[in-house]
Design an enzyme around this catalytic site. Sequence first.
Site, PDB file in Angstrom:
ATOM      1  N   ASP A   4       0.449  -1.397  -0.224  1.00  0.00           N
ATOM      2  CA  ASP A   4       0.167   0.061   0.018  1.00  0.00           C
ATOM      3  C   ASP A   4       1.031   1.418   0.532  1.00  0.00           C
ATOM      4  O   ASP A   4       1.678   1.220   0.525  1.00  0.00           O
ATOM      5  CB  ASP A   4      -1.228   0.003   1.021  1.00  0.00           C
ATOM      6  N   LYS A   9      -1.004   3.553  -5.425  1.00  0.00           N
ATOM      7  CA  LYS A   9      -0.939   5.299  -6.069  1.00  0.00           C
ATOM      8  C   LYS A   9      -2.280   5.101  -6.189  1.00  0.00           C
ATOM      9  O   LYS A   9      -3.127   4.025  -5.951  1.00  0.00           O
ATOM     10  CB  LYS A   9      -0.469   4.621  -7.645  1.00  0.00           C
ATOM     11  N   MET A  59      -9.576   9.394   8.082  1.00  0.00           N
ATOM     12  CA  MET A  59      -9.661   9.638   6.458  1.00  0.00           C
ATOM     13  C   MET A  59     -10.584  11.115   6.357  1.00  0.00           C
ATOM     14  O   MET A  59     -11.448  11.979   5.815  1.00  0.00           O
ATOM     15  CB  MET A  59     -10.487   8.921   5.962  1.00  0.00           C
TER      16      MET A  59
HETATM   17  N1  SAH Z   1      -5.156   0.767   7.888  1.00  0.00           N
HETATM   18  C1  SAH Z   1      -5.026   1.927   8.372  1.00  0.00           C
HETATM   19  C2  SAH Z   1      -5.653   2.343   8.167  1.00  0.00           C
HETATM   20  C3  SAH Z   1      -5.935   2.899   6.551  1.00  0.00           C
HETATM   21  S1  SAH Z   1      -7.255   4.124   5.943  1.00  0.00           S
HETATM   22  C4  SAH Z   1      -4.747   1.781  10.176  1.00  0.00           C
HETATM   23  O1  SAH Z   1      -4.636   0.780  10.881  1.00  0.00           O
HETATM   24  O2  SAH Z   1      -4.221   2.755  10.678  1.00  0.00           O
HETATM   25  C5  SAH Z   1      -5.859   5.818   5.889  1.00  0.00           C
HETATM   26  C6  SAH Z   1      -6.146   6.460   6.865  1.00  0.00           C
HETATM   27  O3  SAH Z   1      -6.030   6.010   8.197  1.00  0.00           O
HETATM   28  C7  SAH Z   1      -5.708   7.920   6.598  1.00  0.00           C
HETATM   29  O4  SAH Z   1      -6.210   9.048   5.752  1.00  0.00           O
HETATM   30  C8  SAH Z   1      -5.327   8.556   7.982  1.00  0.00           C
HETATM   31  O5  SAH Z   1      -6.613   9.358   8.562  1.00  0.00           O
HETATM   32  C9  SAH Z   1      -4.864   7.366   8.927  1.00  0.00           C
HETATM   33  N2  SAH Z   1      -3.206   7.375   8.786  1.00  0.00           N
HETATM   34  C10 SAH Z   1      -2.848   6.496   8.642  1.00  0.00           C
HETATM   35  N3  SAH Z   1      -1.496   6.180   8.342  1.00  0.00           N
HETATM   36  C11 SAH Z   1      -1.201   7.619   9.107  1.00  0.00           C
HETATM   37  C12 SAH Z   1      -0.250   8.538  10.182  1.00  0.00           C
HETATM   38  N4  SAH Z   1       1.144   7.435  10.449  1.00  0.00           N
HETATM   39  N5  SAH Z   1      -0.765   9.377  11.426  1.00  0.00           N
HETATM   40  C13 SAH Z   1      -2.316   9.609  11.092  1.00  0.00           C
HETATM   41  N6  SAH Z   1      -3.044   9.243  10.856  1.00  0.00           N
HETATM   42  C14 SAH Z   1      -2.800   7.890   9.237  1.00  0.00           C
END
Ligand code: SAH
Length: 244
Positions: free
Chosen positions: A36, A57, A165
């Site tokens: 991803d 992407k 998100m």
């Molecule tokens: N599976 C992932 C979430 C995927 S959805 C998890 O468990 O974290 C993608 C969303 O995750 C982004 O829009 C943001 O809201 C959040 N996100 C992912 N990485 C992040 C990070 N390092 N810091 C803050 N928010 C993050």
Amino acid sequence: MPSGHVVFIGAGPGAADLITLRGLAALQRAQVVLADALTDPALREHAPQAEWIDVGKRGFAHATGQARINALLVEHALAGRQVARLKGGDPSIFGRLEEELQALAGVGVSCEVIPGVTAAVAAAAQSLRPLTRRGQGRTVALTTAMTLQHALQAGHHADTEVFYMAGQQLGALAHSLSACGWPSDTAVSVVSRAGCADARVSTHNVGTLAEAAAEHAGRPAVVTVGVGATPATVAAGSGLTSPA
Ligand code: SAH
């Protein structure tokens, strides 16, 4: 029976060293890695033997993109390869895991899921603000701010609610939080790129959340609302001084 196997690996929130040891070991055994966008490219060094396919992407993750990802997983697994599906954070949280498991189950491929550090807990660690608090914060909700129709929609389901998100629409989120009944003085913390060297933390309340937009623009962010967004307090008489 197909001999291929797919392991879903939670890569953590974006810094390579937040993957688990089990996830790393699975990556090192992989022959094909479907990665991803929010996973750290530095993880490639741990699986130089594997064919890496970037499926994160921009534009790849919409409905037809998901069908293509499912097809790639099935194709490589049925060819007998050890496939790693590297997902940001934890695979079970807003990661389209259900569709991918269903696609593989449909053709009889065995799967395993290795958990990862999800953004909500990485943000809590980054901000030193625990998600649960004894006696005050008994429930935590992880909520996507986006509906299936791509409309922004907040919620009020728990003492602490963490929104995924919504980072690029903080003003709209603030309105939606108010409409859901969160008082305007409710604590809010925004953490972008939690767990990474360039992480940013800012604190607000529901009424002032829109002011965070510029600081976190263009960066993955989670928004924590309620008890878990307040500073950790030091009990009176503990002998410790309160953090600034
Ligand atoms: N599976 C992932 C979430 C995927 S959805 C998890 O468990 O974290 C993608 C969303 O995750 C982004 O829009 C943001 O809201 C959040 N996100 C992912 N990485 C992040 C990070 N390092 N810091 C803050 N928010 C993050």
